[in-house]
Design a protein around this motif. Structure first.
Motif, PDB file in Angstrom:
ATOM      1  N   SER A 125       0.845  -1.201   0.000  1.00 13.34           N
ATOM      2  CA  SER A 125       0.000   0.000   0.000  1.00 13.34           C
ATOM      3  C   SER A 125       0.876   1.245   0.000  1.00 13.34           C
ATOM      4  N   GLN A 154       0.234   4.880   1.181  1.00  9.95           N
ATOM      5  CA  GLN A 154       0.024   5.150   2.603  1.00  9.95           C
ATOM      6  C   GLN A 154       1.334   5.260   3.379  1.00  9.95           C
ATOM      7  N   ILE A 171       4.904   3.134   6.178  1.00  8.93           N
ATOM      8  CA  ILE A 171       4.016   2.211   6.858  1.00  8.93           C
ATOM      9  C   ILE A 171       4.764   1.518   7.998  1.00  8.93           C
ATOM     10  N   TYR A 173      -0.023   1.202  11.063  1.00 10.03           N
ATOM     11  CA  TYR A 173      -0.023   2.666  11.047  1.00 10.03           C
ATOM     12  C   TYR A 173       0.431   3.168   9.675  1.00 10.03           C
ATOM     13  N   PRO A 174      -0.439   3.899   8.986  1.00 13.52           N
ATOM     14  CA  PRO A 174      -0.011   4.487   7.714  1.00 13.52           C
ATOM     15  C   PRO A 174       0.554   5.882   7.960  1.00 13.52           C
ATOM     16  N   TYR A 178      -5.327   3.815  10.218  1.00 19.09           N
ATOM     17  CA  TYR A 178      -5.874   3.929   8.870  1.00 19.09           C
ATOM     18  C   TYR A 178      -7.377   4.070   8.960  1.00 19.09           C
ATOM     19  N   ARG A 179      -7.956   4.929   8.101  1.00 19.05           N
ATOM     20  CA  ARG A 179      -9.413   5.125   8.113  1.00 19.05           C
ATOM     21  C   ARG A 179     -10.003   4.407   6.909  1.00 19.05           C
ATOM     22  N   VAL A 188      -7.272  -3.951   6.559  1.00 17.95           N
ATOM     23  CA  VAL A 188      -7.249  -2.822   5.622  1.00 17.95           C
ATOM     24  C   VAL A 188      -7.774  -3.316   4.277  1.00 17.95           C
ATOM     25  N   ASN A 193      -6.082   4.287  -3.341  1.00 14.37           N
ATOM     26  CA  ASN A 193      -5.011   3.506  -2.729  1.00 14.37           C
ATOM     27  C   ASN A 193      -4.207   2.797  -3.809  1.00 14.37           C
TER      28      ASN A 193
END
Lengths: 624, 898
Positions: free
Chosen positions: A73, A76, A79, A89-90, A116-117, A131, A384
């Motif tokens: 990812s 983000q 990471i 945790y991004p 991450y949301r 995720v 993403n």
């Protein structure tokens, strides 16, 4: 166990130094992605911050900080994951490190505002596995990417790397390896996409006893970075795959082409090769099993034409990268005229999994009639982006929308461009298409939104092929040039009636009559967009407008007097000095002098600059 | 196998391409990038055809024909595709056909015409690169280049100089040398084969540019007058002048390829220095005279000298440059009219030891194999041959084999071009060939690699040879030759293990005071490894001059009649006496080298020289010059006033190769037909005419059967010479060249000798010992001088030095000297030095180069202003009488004040 098995196992036991393993499942670790994209967004500082913070707190014995490869990812980054809990945790910054240490490492709970949301719900997602980007994937080839320190051979071995190779050596049935790879349906993207196993088998047919294993990580087009990711994150998977190939076909030499600008990938691989040689996994009489094999790295500039195997081989031989006619195929006469198997790094990385888990298991990973997985690099105007591994046959829509999170907020998904300049463009309406062999030579999957002009995109992609062709074969060198000239005049507002037909004719003749993969596919973007986005071409040619508002010659800038607050910023920055207006009053652009540089739109704090598709009718200066 | 092309059943051999199959059936598929000399490139795409069942159009130049294939070459779709391609090509081509030299001879023009593409429908960008006019012979106009890649292919695959390549990518791609340098600054050999491959006007022969339109030339096929390769030339004649030279693809030893001399060395033909009238010495000055006056003078002088001193006081030098017919007539004149066997020619100076050596070991003294079959060799030993310079076209066949994986061992004191291409370079000291060859044989025997079966079945004397080579262990050989022992072993293992190995040699072997033994050592090695009598093998002496093989065949030698029939054999002599109607001398005559001693001794009074330049070509120039001055009478027949002609009493103007019919026999024993293309200048006559005329004047009118056409002379040769029995001008005209022996009219020729049995029955091994050269370096003369040829110039330079462009490339001679020697002696690259031996001294510029090893210097012998042969040693091989050009002791010093 046989004597042979004992000998090999004993030798392999010496290879592994358990005490040097850094990433251990189930232990307390902070894993920081150190692959190119994360490194570029500051992973190094984050790693240092963790080490400093742990030292400050005297926790360096209890918590290890491990640099890992890519989790995929990439949008983000940097990471971080905290193991064994798997808290994800991004976009970590050094400033937030003390809180993560205090609350997650010490306190055992996530830092909610750093999590991450979920793109749809907006709710925090604590565990990496949850995720959405990772949820929809099936990571076989990339199984260890992001989980181990790619600079450590012991990490790799601790995670079962070289187990497949050792077992193959013990079994001593090279044909079984070929059978497995063939039956698995594993395919390579290089050249005409095709079965890896059948290439290995064909390479055995030759009379020469010298054979070569070639791996290419030269992803020649922008937007492709799957091979790079594998080399950066799990280089031993590629080496093991090549070892299995060498064992299967009886090769003594392997070559890996890496892009010179993929420095990290090259370094990781180089380091991994050194470790392999030191531990006796490469070189003479590997593990005492009689196989001698070594791998050299050939670093070169990116070359799109090396999507063709024969051009790649010419380049590896130190000659100009020019494709040659086949037959003979490289499996018959390849590198230095000897039988050669060529695959991409991703394909080699899949081989160990196949040999360990069986051809059927790999094949079954695909959906419906498709076999195995496909590794793509997802980028463009998507929420993403990153490296994605999905079951073959997964629909594009699932990849783009579920994994990629769809178009960016406020934008509309328009098309997906797969495979770079030699690939295809699929309109948003065609996203049910399954991912399989959609494009040759490239892993790129670029998402395009409504701000992309498909005519300009075709021009852009063709200009790459035109620039990078070897220049020998007439349809490619001249056909693409003339097509490009037609596209250039269309985007420049000088399109003519009949241009679309001319493009179609040229494109068809050129793709039929060329020598190599590049020439044969260079017209794909043109032919595809002509078919699916004919209206955009027509708008450019007959209406003299660019619906996406991209082609400068076919758009008009204006300032919405309702929205303009008269801040004067645009007038100050206009390089052509064609924006006028008093402070506090709506401003006006004199379109006759406007160069359409877009600066005014970018600087306007109120979003008052409008781009209109089409050219305004002759407006005399001062009369607007 | 059979396939269908355009509805016709076509038979084809497996492995042929669709294009070849179609062409064999007379179906013309258009191509631009295809060239029979090259591997398929498939870039122009014009040869695309439709094949039933194929995914798309197929490039017929590359795709193999298959049984039952159904091919259509001119469907509407294919024709449209070709139009689009031609349209595209023309869109980036400077179509200045009105003024282009290639108009009328341009493949692009032909195809645009055929497919009706008048102009391009695309008005896009054209590549604009400037015209390159920076070499003496080749002009390159990139704006006409369609990037077919043929020039690149020829340079890579055939010439293997790798001068040209594609530069840039995509549309801007163009053909370039590395860094865009002038071709003369690269490894280019100026062969012009790239020009011959160019299908448009992009690459042009500079000398014929803007001189004549393609349709205004008459083309005459003939044979190259330079080296022994015997390439086929097509002379382009306009207004009675040769303006351009090409060679037909697929024909002759070069198959369409030529070297710089063959392609561009033709300007001498119309050079103003050509002799146009006979000259007679009046009061010490050569003065123009009529033919009648000149011939009358010769008649009376020869008559007088023969009367006073006997026929053996007259010596005739025939010529390796003249035709077979002329040499035949000349030796017949000497034997039948003058009554002496004193006839010889410059083969004495090049391959006399081949003749003596191979006659003893094999029974026939000529190259055993053909150039073409050398391509099948798995390995080569090239020893004492600077092949790519002295026999450039022969070298192409070797290079082709190398490209296909053959191994190359080069034994040479210099790092010549072929040595750079070699797997193993055995850099031996000059004159140590026997030690090296014995060393190779030693290792092959010791390591059990000898071909016992061949030795038992086909040879005799093996034990003698085995004993002789026993002492030559690699360590000892290293001591003698300077070649590291491990290299000797490695080379022996290649030669001892491959299926087919061919040995090529030339004057580095023969021009020694023990040259015959060198040749015997070579035949030993070939027989030891069973490499005789099959394709891709053999002992292949490369003959140096266009017709040196033929001149020998024609009996221009003091010991044999035509066809190597000994003059001492009474039965054979009787045959010739009957044929010629006169009594013939039974004693062997004088050789070239012995002649000068005999002149000094006073036993020879008159010398007749037909087309040789002994002043530059023979060893010890001072000795030769003194002899020429001492002669009572010297006749020289030549095309120029040579350094030798300067001393003549009568000079006769001769016609050159382009001005006559006749035959040359090349080094492969291939007899080929010359065809007259232009008129000889002024009163110059064909050489044979002179000797017929003189025969008449000397009273042999009735007995002299030679009638005035060369075709009829050849018929006489064929009647009397078994190996030429089936050769006639009619047949050569129809069939092309024939390799002797050709016993009868039906015989197809013999490209490979000794296939079933050796000419002498069994091949004979000889035990030979290494013997040092006659003159070795010492304190006074510490360096070893060796001499030879170079690519651009030829022999004594009479022709090539009258070609402007060649002189531009190589204006003068030089001495190659190693950097170490140069530094020690204070010699500076490019500055003049003095080279001195016990026989003389010359001044010439120094070329400081690694090509020669320390202690060795090399001088090419083409240059009158720095004549290598003022220095060379006339010490002779006792059997062959060949002088030791290749080794003598010398000293070098910088010219003071330079």
């Amino acid at each position: 166990m046989s004597e042979r098995a004992d000998r090999i196992e004993a030798a392999f036991a010496h290879v592994f130094h358990p005490s040097m393993v850094s990433a251990r499942e189930g232990e307390q670790e902070v894993r920081v992605c150190a692959a190119t994209t994360c490194a570029g967004s500051g992973a190094g500082a984050v790693r240092d911050a963790f080490r400093d913070e742990l030292t400050r707190r005297g926790l360096q014995q209890e918590w290890r900080v491990v640099e890992t490869g890519c989790r995929g990812s990439c949008d983000q980054g940097p990471i971080v994951s905290v193991e064994p809990a798997g808290v994800f945790y991004p976009r970590v910054s050094p400033a937030s490190v003390p809180r993560i240490v205090a609350e997650t490492l010490v306190g055992g709970r996530p830092v909610e505002d750093l999590l991450y949301r979920h793109p749809d719900t907006g709710r925090p997602v604590a565990r990496a596995a949850d995720v959405p980007f990772l949820l929809g994937q099936r990571r076989l080839v990339l199984a260890l990417a992001g989980r181990i320190d790619p600079a450590s051979i012991d990490d790799a071995i601790a995670h079962e790397r070289y187990r497949a190779f050792v077992e193959a050596l013990i079994a001593d049935e090279p044909d079984d390896v070929i059978d497995a790879v063939e039956e698995s349906g594993l395919r390579t993207r290089v050249g005409d996409p095709g079965s890896v196993g059948s290439r290995w088998r064909r390479a055995l047919d030759g009379t020469h006893d010298e054979r070569f294993v070639v791996c290419t990580a030269d992803e020649g087009d922008p937007g492709a970075f799957a091979d790079r990711t594998v080399l950066e994150s799990d280089p031993h998977a590629v080496i093991e795959g090549m070892l299995l190939a060498a064992f299967a076909i009886g090769a003594r030499h392997g070559v890996v082409r890496v892009r010179r600008d993929h420095a990290a990938a090259g370094e990781r691989l180089r380091g991994a090769l050194v470790e392999c040689r030191e531990r006796g996994l490469l070189g003479r009489d590997i593990l005492g099993a009689g196989l001698s094999f070594d791998i050299e790295i050939d670093a070169a500039e990116r070359m799109l034409v090396c999507a063709d195997e024969t051009a790649l081989i010419a380049s590896l031989e130190g000659r100009r990268a020019v494709p040659r006619i086949r037959p003979p195929a490289p499996t018959e006469a390849g590198f230095r005229g000897r039988p050669t198997v060529v695959s991409d790094a991703v394909a080699y990385a899949a081989v160990p999994w196949i040999v360990r888990n069986g051809a059927a298991a790999y094949a079954a990973a695909g959906l419906h009639e498709h076999t195995g997985t496909r590794v793509f690099s997802l980028s463009g105007q998507v929420r993403n982006g990153g490296v994605v591994e999905v079951p073959a046959g997964t629909s594009l829509r699932r990849v783009v929308e579920d994994i990629g999170g769809g178009a960016r907020p406020g934008r509309r998904l328009k098309a997906v461009q797969i495979g770079g300049p030699l690939g295809v463009c699929l309109p948003a309406t065609a996203l049910e298409a399954p991912i399989d062999d959609l494009a040759a030579g490239s892993s790129s999957l670029v998402v395009l939104d409504d701000r992309t002009c498909m005519v300009d995109l075709a021009r852009h992609l063709l200009s790459i092929s035109q620039r990078e062709g070897c220049g020998t074969c007439v349809p490619c060198r001249l056909g693409t040039k003339r097509s490009l000239e037609i596209l250039e005049r269309i985007v420049d507002g000088r399109g003519r009636d009949g241009d679309m037909e001319l493009l179609a004719e040229l494109g068809t003749y050129c793709s039929q009559g060329t020598l190599c993969v590049l020439g044969g596919n260079a017209s794909n973007p043109v032919l595809g967009t002509l078919r699916d986005f004919a209206d955009e071409y027509e708008a450019h040619i007959t209406e003299r407008r660019c619906p996406a508002g991209v082609c400068r010659a076919l758009i008009t800038y204006s300032i919405d007097p309702e929205a303009c607050t008269g801040c004067t910023l645009c007038a100050q920055r206009c390089p052509a000095a064609v924006i006028s207006g008093r402070e506090g009053q709506p401003h006006v652009i004199d379109v006759s002098g406007c160069t359409k540089c877009d600066i005014c739109r970018q600087v306007c704090p109120d979003g008052a600059v409008r781009v209109r598709s089409g050219v305004s009718q002759a407006v005399a200066p001062g009369t607007a | 196998m059979e396939l269908t092309i355009d509805g016709r059943m076509v038979k084809a051999e497996p492995g042929t391409t669709i294009l070849q199959a179609a062409r064999s059936a007379g179906i013309d598929i258009p191509t631009l990038c295809q060239d029979d000399r090259l591997e398929p490139f498939a870039a122009c795409r014009l040869c695309l055809v439709e094949v039933e069942g194929a995914r798309g159009p197929v490039a017929s130049c590359a795709a193999e024909a298959a049984e039952g294939m159904v091919v259509r070459t001119e469907t509407d779709e294919i024709v449209e595709q070709r139009r689009v391609l031609l349209d595209l090509m023309l869109s980036d081509h400077k179509a200045d056909c009105l003024t282009c030299d290639r108009a009328g001879d341009c493949r692009l023009q032909d195809l645009a015409y055929r497919y009706g593409v008048e102009t391009s429908s695309y008005a896009g960008e054209k590549r604009e690169y400037p015209l390159r006019d920076d070499t003496p012979f080749i002009v390159f106009d990139p704006s006409k280049c369609i990037l077919c890649g043929r020039c690149v292919g020829i340079c890579d695959e055939v010439q293997q100089c790798h001068v040209l390549n594609f530069a840039e990518r995509g549309f801007p791609a163009f053909i370039s040398t590395s860094y865009g340098r002038s071709m003369v600054e690269t490894t280019c050999e100026m062969c012009g084969n790239c020009v011959s491959a160019c299908p448009t006007g992009a690459l042009q022969d500079k000398r014929s540019r803007h001189t004549v339109r393609a349709w205004d030339v008459e083309k005459v096929d003939t044979v190259c007058p330079y080296c022994g390769c015997g390439c086929n030339l097509t002379l382009h004649v306009a207004d009675g002048k040769v303006v351009r030279v090409t060679s037909k693809v697929g024909e002759g030893p070069g198959g369409g390829n030529l070297c710089v001399k063959g392609r561009y060395g033709f300007e001498f033909i119309a050079h103003p220095d050509r002799l146009t009238r006979p000259l007679v010495r009046v009061d010490g000055t050569l003065t123009p005279a009529s033919w009648d006056e000149a011939l009358e003078l010769i008649t009376s002088k020869l008559f007088e000298i023969r009367h006073e001193h006997g026929p053996d006081a007259i010596v005739g030098f025939a010529s390796a440059r003249c035709t077979n017919e002329e040499d035949y007539v000349f030796q017949k004149f000497m034997r039948a009219v003058i009554g002496t066997n004193n006839v010889d020619h410059c083969a004495r100076l090049c391959h006399a030891s081949t003749v003596t050596g191979l006659a003893q070991s094999f029974g026939s003294a000529a190259m055993t194999n053909s150039f073409a079959d050398l391509e099948m060799a798995d390995a080569f030993l090239i020893i004492g041959s600077n092949t790519s310079e002295s026999h450039p076209i022969g070298a192409l066949h070797v290079k082709k084999a190398l490209r296909n994986g053959a191994k190359l061992i080069v034994a040479d004191p210099r790092e010549i071009d072929m040595a750079r291409r070699a797997d193993i370079h055995l850099r031996l000291r000059p004159g140590t060939n026997v030690a090296l060859l014995n060393g190779l044989a030693h290792v092959i025997i010791e390591e059990g690699m000898a071909d016992d079966e061949f030795i038992a079945a086909r040879t005799e004397g093996f034990e003698e040879m085995r004993e002789a080579v026993r002492p030559y262990a690699p360590a000892l050989v290293e001591e003698i030759t300077g070649v590291p022992a491990d290299k000797i072993v490695a080379a022996a293992r290649i030669l001892g293990t491959v299926e087919r190995a061919a040995i090529l040699y030339s004057m580095g072997i023969t021009q020694h005071s023990h040259g015959t033994e060198h040749v015997l050592a070579i035949s030993n090695l070939a027989m030891l490894t069973g490499n005789v009598g099959r394709p891709g093998t053999g002992v292949n002496p490369l003959r140096g001059q266009n017709n040196v093989q033929g001149a020998c065949d024609m009996g221009a030698l003091p010991n044999v009649f035509p066809g190597y029939q000994p003059v001492t054999d009474p039965a054979l002599r009787a045959r010739w006496e009957e044929a010629w109607g006169v009594e013939l001398p039974a004693e062997v005559g004088l050789t070239v080298t012995e002649t000068f001693d005999a002149i000094h001794e006073g036993s020879v009074k008159a010398l007749i020289v037909m087309g040789e330049n002994v002043m530059l070509s023979d060893p010890d120039q001072t000795h030769v010059e003194e002899a020429l001055r001492k002669l009572d009478f010297l006749v020289v027949q030549d095309i120029f006033l040579t350094e030798t002609a300067d001393f003549a009493d009568v000079v006769l103007p001769a016609a050159c190769f382009a001005e006559k019919d006749g035959t040359f026999t090349n080094t492969e024993r291939r007899v080929q037909l010359l065809r007259k293309a232009v008129e000889a200048p002024g009163e110059a006559r064909e050489d044979w005419w002179t000797w017929c005329e003189l025969a008449h004047r000397l009273g042999h009118a009735e007995k002299w059967h030679c009638t005035p056409t060369q075709a009829e002379i050849m018929d006489e040769i064929a009647r009397l010479t078994p190996s030429y029995g089936g050769i006639s001008h009619r047949r050569l005209d129809k069939e092309g060249g024939l390799a002797w022996p050709v016993p009868d009219e039906e015989h197809p020729g013999t490209p490979i000798l000794h296939t079933e049995r050796f000419a002498r029955g069994k091949g004979r091994f000889f035990g030979v010992e290494y013997k040092a050269a006659a003159e070795e370096p010492d304190e006074d003369y510490p360096l070893t001088l060796t001499t030879g040829r170079m690519l651009e110039h030829y022999h004594t330079g009479t022709m090539t030095r009258r070609v402007e462009g060649i002189n531009e490339l190589v204006p003068t001679g030089f001495v190659e000297i190693s950097p170490a020697d140069a530094e020690r002696l204070g010699v500076v690259d490019g500055r003049p030095v003095t080279v001195e031996t016990r026989r003389g001294r010359i001044e010439t510029p120094a070329w400081v180069t690694d090509r020669v090893g320390e202690g060795v210097v090399f001088i090419p012998f083409h240059f009158w202003e720095g004549p290598a042969n003022r220095l060379t040693n006339p010490a002779r091989d006792p059997q062959a009488k060949i002088p030791e050009f290749k080794v003598c002791a010398c000293k070098v010093s910088p010219v003071v004040g330079s």
